[in-house]
Design an enzyme around this catalytic site. Structure first.
Site, PDB file in Angstrom:
ATOM      1  N   GLU A  29     -35.828 -38.753  32.480  1.00 32.08           N
ATOM      2  CA  GLU A  29     -36.786 -38.828  33.574  1.00 32.08           C
ATOM      3  C   GLU A  29     -38.201 -38.904  33.022  1.00 32.08           C
ATOM      4  O   GLU A  29     -38.466 -38.429  31.923  1.00 32.08           O
ATOM      5  CB  GLU A  29     -36.670 -37.586  34.469  1.00 32.08           C
ATOM      6  CG  GLU A  29     -35.306 -37.422  35.115  1.00 32.08           C
ATOM      7  CD  GLU A  29     -35.217 -36.148  35.929  1.00 32.08           C
ATOM      8  OE1 GLU A  29     -35.499 -36.207  37.132  1.00 32.08           O
ATOM      9  OE2 GLU A  29     -34.876 -35.102  35.361  1.00 32.08           O
ATOM     10  N   LYS A  31     -42.028 -37.815  32.566  1.00 30.25           N
ATOM     11  CA  LYS A  31     -42.723 -36.539  32.548  1.00 30.25           C
ATOM     12  C   LYS A  31     -44.068 -36.738  33.227  1.00 30.25           C
ATOM     13  O   LYS A  31     -44.830 -37.617  32.854  1.00 30.25           O
ATOM     14  CB  LYS A  31     -42.935 -36.075  31.105  1.00 30.25           C
ATOM     15  CG  LYS A  31     -43.974 -34.985  30.962  1.00 30.25           C
ATOM     16  CD  LYS A  31     -43.365 -33.691  30.568  1.00 30.25           C
ATOM     17  CE  LYS A  31     -44.371 -32.597  30.294  1.00 30.25           C
ATOM     18  NZ  LYS A  31     -45.297 -32.281  31.348  1.00 30.25           N
ATOM     19  N   ARG A  52     -46.235 -22.009  37.873  1.00 28.41           N
ATOM     20  CA  ARG A  52     -45.275 -21.423  36.940  1.00 28.41           C
ATOM     21  C   ARG A  52     -45.897 -20.242  36.205  1.00 28.41           C
ATOM     22  O   ARG A  52     -45.205 -19.340  35.754  1.00 28.41           O
ATOM     23  CB  ARG A  52     -44.789 -22.485  35.953  1.00 28.41           C
ATOM     24  CG  ARG A  52     -43.743 -21.948  35.002  1.00 28.41           C
ATOM     25  CD  ARG A  52     -43.183 -22.997  34.111  1.00 28.41           C
ATOM     26  NE  ARG A  52     -44.255 -23.606  33.312  1.00 28.41           N
ATOM     27  CZ  ARG A  52     -44.170 -24.773  32.729  1.00 28.41           C
ATOM     28  NH1 ARG A  52     -43.088 -25.487  32.846  1.00 28.41           N
ATOM     29  NH2 ARG A  52     -45.163 -25.252  32.034  1.00 28.41           N
ATOM     30  N   GLU A  86     -43.966 -31.151  40.157  1.00 31.47           N
ATOM     31  CA  GLU A  86     -45.231 -31.267  39.441  1.00 31.47           C
ATOM     32  C   GLU A  86     -46.280 -31.816  40.409  1.00 31.47           C
ATOM     33  O   GLU A  86     -46.050 -32.829  41.063  1.00 31.47           O
ATOM     34  CB  GLU A  86     -45.049 -32.231  38.271  1.00 31.47           C
ATOM     35  CG  GLU A  86     -46.140 -32.188  37.256  1.00 31.47           C
ATOM     36  CD  GLU A  86     -45.962 -31.095  36.216  1.00 31.47           C
ATOM     37  OE1 GLU A  86     -46.836 -30.993  35.345  1.00 31.47           O
ATOM     38  OE2 GLU A  86     -44.978 -30.335  36.269  1.00 31.47           O
TER      39      GLU A  86
END
Length: 183
Positions: A29, A31, A52, A86
């Site tokens: 995938e 990034k 996070r 993200e």
């Protein structure tokens, strides 16, 4: 690097063999270079959002996350779940923002991180961030056989996913996919 990928695959293969699990399969995938966001939904509504942070404790960013138009505020799934993704700023948005900003931003990652950590949701909204999702960390009453099934579930629930996944049955196939993406 390919070397790091091979080292990771060797560790994963050892664990797989020890546990007696089926052969490994791979998903390559893209990034995204932004800030990881963890969203919590209950009853189909967005009820929590956090960064996070240090991997254990993150920062609460619900009001900021709600300004990102690609983050769904309501979804069809009615159970409780946490999704990972993200938040990022597109390069074109960074250029647009910097044309009129008093203080230009250095890069899109810092732009996204600063916008989400800002206490004023209007600042976050002004950065016109996007988000893309790749994982369900927790879900009530549901499981997934593989990454493809998980990504399909995310898309069915109106989460943006990259759509650039390459599936490979072997490490060699995954490495070929990496080289093809690099080219």
């Amino acid at each position: 690097s390919i070397g790091a990928l091979e080292e990771w695959a060797a560790r994963a293969e050892k664990l797989r063999a020890e546990a007696g699990l089926p052969e490994l399969r791979y998903v390559v995938e893209h990034k995204f270079d932004g800030l990881t966001v963890n969203l919590t939904y209950a009853g189909g509504a967005l009820v929590g959002a956090a960064t996070r942070g240090n991997g254990v404790t993150g920062e609460e960013i619900l009001h900021q996350a709600m300004t990102i138009r690609s983050i769904p505020l309501k979804i069809p799934f009615q159970g409780r779940m946490e999704v990972h993704g993200e938040a990022f700023m597109k390069l074109s948005r960074l250029e647009e923002y910097n044309r009129t900003a008093k203080e230009p931003l250095k890069n899109p990652r810092n732009a996204a991180a600063g916008a989400l950590r800002n206490l004023d949701p209007a600042v976050t909204a002004s950065r016109k961030l996007d988000a893309c999702f790749y994982d369900v960390g927790y879900i009530e009453g549901r499981s997934f056989a593989d990454q493809r099934e998980m990504l399909d579930f995310l898309a069915e629930n109106r989460f943006p996913v990259s759509g650039c996944e390459v599936y490979a049955d072997t490490l060699e196939g995954a490495i070929r996919a990496v080289h093809a993406i690099e080219a």
